[in-house]
Scaffold this motif. Sequence first.
Motif, mmCIF file in Angstrom:
data_model
loop_
_atom_site.group_PDB
_atom_site.id
_atom_site.type_symbol
_atom_site.label_atom_id
_atom_site.label_comp_id
_atom_site.label_asym_id
_atom_site.label_seq_id
_atom_site.Cartn_x
_atom_site.Cartn_y
_atom_site.Cartn_z
ATOM 1 N N UNK A 110 13.898 98.283 -29.096
ATOM 2 C CA UNK A 110 15.280 97.950 -28.750
ATOM 3 C C UNK A 110 15.735 99.020 -27.760
ATOM 4 N N UNK A 111 15.696 98.670 -26.489
ATOM 5 C CA UNK A 111 15.965 99.665 -25.467
ATOM 6 C C UNK A 111 14.776 100.604 -25.320
ATOM 7 N N UNK A 112 14.839 101.519 -24.359
ATOM 8 C CA UNK A 112 13.691 102.379 -24.081
ATOM 9 C C UNK A 112 13.476 103.524 -25.054
ATOM 10 N N UNK A 113 14.423 103.757 -25.974
ATOM 11 C CA UNK A 113 14.332 104.943 -26.824
ATOM 12 C C UNK A 113 14.210 104.639 -28.314
ATOM 13 N N UNK A 119 15.371 94.313 -22.958
ATOM 14 C CA UNK A 119 15.973 95.307 -23.843
ATOM 15 C C UNK A 119 15.423 95.177 -25.251
ATOM 16 N N UNK A 120 15.361 93.947 -25.743
ATOM 17 C CA UNK A 120 14.778 93.674 -27.055
ATOM 18 C C UNK A 120 13.412 93.046 -26.803
ATOM 19 N N UNK A 121 12.346 93.723 -27.241
ATOM 20 C CA UNK A 121 11.008 93.274 -26.867
ATOM 21 C C UNK A 121 9.992 93.648 -27.938
ATOM 22 N N UNK A 139 4.890 105.637 -35.375
ATOM 23 C CA UNK A 139 4.319 105.594 -34.029
ATOM 24 C C UNK A 139 4.084 107.009 -33.505
ATOM 25 N N UNK A 140 3.016 107.188 -32.779
ATOM 26 C CA UNK A 140 2.758 108.465 -32.126
ATOM 27 C C UNK A 140 3.692 108.614 -30.931
ATOM 28 N N UNK A 141 3.767 109.812 -30.391
ATOM 29 C CA UNK A 141 4.579 110.016 -29.190
ATOM 30 C C UNK A 141 4.081 109.144 -28.034
ATOM 31 N N UNK A 142 2.753 109.013 -27.916
ATOM 32 C CA UNK A 142 2.203 108.165 -26.861
ATOM 33 C C UNK A 142 2.609 106.709 -27.058
ATOM 34 N N UNK A 143 2.608 106.262 -28.317
ATOM 35 C CA UNK A 143 2.990 104.876 -28.594
ATOM 36 C C UNK A 143 4.475 104.649 -28.320
ATOM 37 N N UNK A 151 8.591 102.401 -24.441
ATOM 38 C CA UNK A 151 9.551 102.618 -23.353
ATOM 39 C C UNK A 151 9.070 101.962 -22.073
ATOM 40 N N UNK A 152 7.801 102.152 -21.744
ATOM 41 C CA UNK A 152 7.254 101.567 -20.526
ATOM 42 C C UNK A 152 7.346 100.039 -20.548
ATOM 43 N N UNK A 153 7.071 99.431 -21.699
ATOM 44 C CA UNK A 153 7.095 97.976 -21.795
ATOM 45 C C UNK A 153 8.512 97.452 -21.618
ATOM 46 N N UNK A 154 9.485 98.079 -22.271
ATOM 47 C CA UNK A 154 10.883 97.658 -22.122
ATOM 48 C C UNK A 154 11.306 97.711 -20.660
ATOM 49 N N UNK A 155 10.956 98.790 -19.971
ATOM 50 C CA UNK A 155 11.366 98.958 -18.577
ATOM 51 C C UNK A 155 10.564 98.062 -17.636
#
Length: 384
Positions: free
Chosen positions: A228-231, A280-282, A262-266, A271-275
């Motif tokens: 939900x959003x990039x964060x 926004x919701x994905x 989730x790991x930091x990489x995940x 974030x990358x997928x949302x952007x």
Amino acid sequence: MAHKGNEDAAEQKWPHKISIGICTMPKKAKSKPMQAIMERLILFFGQLVSFFIFPEETILNEPIENWPHCHCLISIHTAEFPLQKAMAYVKLRNPYVINNLDRQFDVLSRRNVLKILSENGIEHPRHGCVIRGESDEPDTKFAEYPDNIEINGEVFMKPFVEKPIDAEDHNVYIYYSSSAGGGSRRLFRKKNNESSCYSPKSEVRRDGSYIYEEFIPAGGTDVKVYAVGPHYAHAESRKAPGVDGKVERHPDGKEVRHRVVLTNKERQIAKKIVLAFEQTICGFDLLRANGKSYVCDVNGFSFVKTSEKYYEDTAKILGNQIVRHFAKTNNWQIPIDMPPAPFLDSGVGDDALMISTPAGESAECVAKESEPREVESTSNKNES
């Protein structure tokens, strides 16, 4: 949410409520997750926003000029939903759109999804695309042998995964090597307590265009991520449908799922997928293997089905996003007592019992394995 005095002050500085239109088919618009999120959105931001649902009759049969006006649009593609018509409405009325409608077309093509993942440096299974019968593209050079296929000269050894390019087609097959007994496992949308079945047929389909992916051995589980959003991202693991095709359910009939950290990489992947997809919701699916995380599917607009915390967090994130957008574009003052948006979901439930997954991260369970022959070659799905 606020004391009476603060409410009066906010109303004087906020000239009118922002109307949010929910434009999708009734199954989505009136689903439990959507209702739960919108109820909480009004609970937290009711002095600033309101919402309504576009009638199905209007969506299907009325010209867009007769569609109701809204300041903010939440529109979701589903079966029978006229996405092109909704896109025309956006061009006509120019509402603030939560999930980009044009980019929802990308999510409908597995080929486009993989292309976007590649362009954005997001790890995904090695794959090849076989095109057949397209008017604007020549057929792909393809050869099939007992234990492998060749796509334009690139070899894919069994086990490999075969997916229709059309992401709405959930008939995904996994093909086994002759040393593992041959045949294939056919995955499909859950029917009662079944999600796949075994077939003795070892030859790939030749009736259309398909994606072929290298099989990722993920230990019998796959991870469903809801951003939900990039964060912010909520994640759950489940028994992969390719294990034995039997859906694990609780006594109340709901599928067994377990919260995942989730790991930091995940989180960066989310974030990358949302952007990248402008959604926004994905939702998307992860496979964890050999210390890596691979994205095997991007589902677009999707909700967690049973998490009160997720519903509350999503309402706060959407409320903040919508209010701050209109405050910025109209130079309206943001109420000082507005609930803050959560920035991440730690993934730890109230009473979560955590154990290790194949990727070394914590999750509540690893799915049970059944027949030894099938575990090696069907322990994940590489599919939606």
